[in-house]
Design an enzyme around this catalytic site. Structure first.
Site, mmCIF file in Angstrom:
data_model
loop_
_atom_site.group_PDB
_atom_site.id
_atom_site.type_symbol
_atom_site.label_atom_id
_atom_site.label_comp_id
_atom_site.label_asym_id
_atom_site.label_seq_id
_atom_site.Cartn_x
_atom_site.Cartn_y
_atom_site.Cartn_z
ATOM 1 N N ILE A 25 69.621 16.649 58.692
ATOM 2 C CA ILE A 25 68.411 16.765 59.502
ATOM 3 C C ILE A 25 67.331 17.343 58.602
ATOM 4 O O ILE A 25 67.570 18.308 57.868
ATOM 5 C CB ILE A 25 68.618 17.644 60.763
ATOM 6 C CG1 ILE A 25 67.297 17.762 61.542
ATOM 7 C CG2 ILE A 25 69.183 19.005 60.416
ATOM 8 C CD1 ILE A 25 67.442 18.380 62.907
ATOM 9 N N ALA A 26 66.161 16.736 58.614
ATOM 10 C CA ALA A 26 65.085 17.188 57.725
ATOM 11 C C ALA A 26 63.730 16.864 58.333
ATOM 12 O O ALA A 26 63.558 15.824 58.975
ATOM 13 C CB ALA A 26 65.209 16.532 56.349
ATOM 14 N N GLU A 59 77.209 21.161 59.216
ATOM 15 C CA GLU A 59 77.342 22.191 58.192
ATOM 16 C C GLU A 59 75.950 22.662 57.793
ATOM 17 O O GLU A 59 75.006 21.875 57.785
ATOM 18 C CB GLU A 59 78.055 21.667 56.953
ATOM 19 C CG GLU A 59 79.541 21.409 57.128
ATOM 20 C CD GLU A 59 79.822 19.994 57.575
ATOM 21 O OE1 GLU A 59 80.965 19.715 57.997
ATOM 22 O OE2 GLU A 59 78.887 19.154 57.505
ATOM 23 N N ASN A 77 70.746 29.728 54.772
ATOM 24 C CA ASN A 77 69.639 29.081 55.492
ATOM 25 C C ASN A 77 69.481 29.716 56.878
ATOM 26 O O ASN A 77 69.851 29.134 57.910
ATOM 27 C CB ASN A 77 69.894 27.577 55.616
ATOM 28 C CG ASN A 77 68.655 26.813 56.047
ATOM 29 O OD1 ASN A 77 67.681 27.407 56.523
ATOM 30 N ND2 ASN A 77 68.678 25.500 55.901
ATOM 31 N N TYR A 98 70.084 26.572 65.272
ATOM 32 C CA TYR A 98 71.337 26.052 65.817
ATOM 33 C C TYR A 98 71.917 27.014 66.855
ATOM 34 O O TYR A 98 72.413 26.584 67.904
ATOM 35 C CB TYR A 98 72.344 25.809 64.690
ATOM 36 C CG TYR A 98 71.832 24.883 63.602
ATOM 37 C CD1 TYR A 98 70.907 23.878 63.889
ATOM 38 C CD2 TYR A 98 72.238 25.034 62.279
ATOM 39 C CE1 TYR A 98 70.418 23.045 62.893
ATOM 40 C CE2 TYR A 98 71.755 24.201 61.278
ATOM 41 C CZ TYR A 98 70.842 23.212 61.587
ATOM 42 O OH TYR A 98 70.358 22.391 60.603
#
Length: 286
Positions: free
Chosen positions: A210-211, A244, A249, A256
């Protein structure tokens, strides 16, 4: 996006935030966006001051009139009525964080105060605000759509911007022909601003990546991508969705956790360049 209340914040609410308020209202109107309220205020404003003559003058370049603007001090009422604060500098954001846990963002790189400068200084300030506001609008009002061939180049650019070991274009293109892939893309017009890659196998969903491009971060794009991926996985009867994340981070981990993902394991040296352990986080649907 419905009933979104945005407040722009500067120091005295006579230069930067009034220009931002006026320009953003114009952008919203041009994009036919409804159900959005736009305000501005100052951390140390005196209620009732007018916008500076220079701010009024340069705002005309954007076909807006802020001559009737009157400054407003940050107040409990404004805090309660605001969903998203957009600050001109990190100092303004720090002041806000001391009184609220509402979502607070700072324009990229900060917007210096033009107060006391001439028209050229104000013009440069307004143009920077305009540029940043278009990034904000692209992020806030982006659409989440299924991955198509036309998105490959945009996703590749994001991969190279965001990751030390990016996927190749060939790897991205291969996902178009992968029966387990459920990739989604955040788009604004022809701009690709973010994406999420999910694989679903035998009732289990795994987020591969995801970015979001840096200039569009902080405005909920990643959350909406995740929400769409989670909804799709649940509708397809997946039992859970897992991912993951680098152990360092913290912003991603916080996102999350906010969405209900729980830590279920750790993979030693899962990441390279630099090497780092990966945390396994899972959201269960049943």
């Amino acid at each position: 996006m419905n009933n979104l209340n945005i407040t722009f914040v500067c120091t005295g609410n006579t230069c930067r935030s009034p220009m931002a308020e006026g320009i953003f209202k114009k952008i919203v109107e041009a994009r036919n966006i409804n159900d959005i309220e736009v305000r501005s205020c100052g951390i140390s404003a005196f209620d009732g001051d007018t916008a500076t003559d220079e701010a009024v003058e340069v705002s005309k370049n954007f076909d807006i009139d802020i001559s009737s603007h009157r400054s407003t001090q940050l107040s409990y009422y404004l805090v309660e009525q605001t969903d998203l604060f957009i600050c001109m500098t990190e100092a303004h954001a720090r002041a806000l964080r001391s009184v609220t846990d509402k979502k607070i963002r700072v324009f990229g790189g900060g917007i210096p105060d033009p107060y006391g400068g001439d028209l050229s200084v104000y013009k440069a300030c307004a143009e920077k605000i305009y540029t940043e506001l278009n990034f904000v609008a692209d992020a806030l009002f982006s659409e989440i759509v299924p991955f198509k061939a036309e998105h490959i180049d945009g996703i590749s650019l994001i991969e190279n911007e965001c990751f030390s070991v990016p996927w190749t274009k060939e790897s991205i293109e291969a996902e178009l022909h992968n029966d387990t892939a459920r990739f989604l893309v955040a788009v604004s017009g022809e701009k690709i601003i973010g994406y999420i890659g999910v694989h679903e196998v035998y009732g289990e969903a795994y987020i591969a990546n995801i970015a979001v491009s840096e200039k569009y971060r902080g405005y909920g794009v990643a959350e909406r991508l995740m929400a769409a991926a989670e909804t799709g996985a649940k509708e397809r009867n997946c039992e859970f969705i897992s991912l993951e994340v680098r152990k360092s981070n913290i912003p991603a981990i916080s996102l999350y956790e906010k969405r209900g993902y729980q830590l279920v394991g750790e993979r030693k040296n899962f990441y390279s360049n630099p090497p780092e352990n990966g945390l396994i986080m899972t959201l269960n649907f049943i």
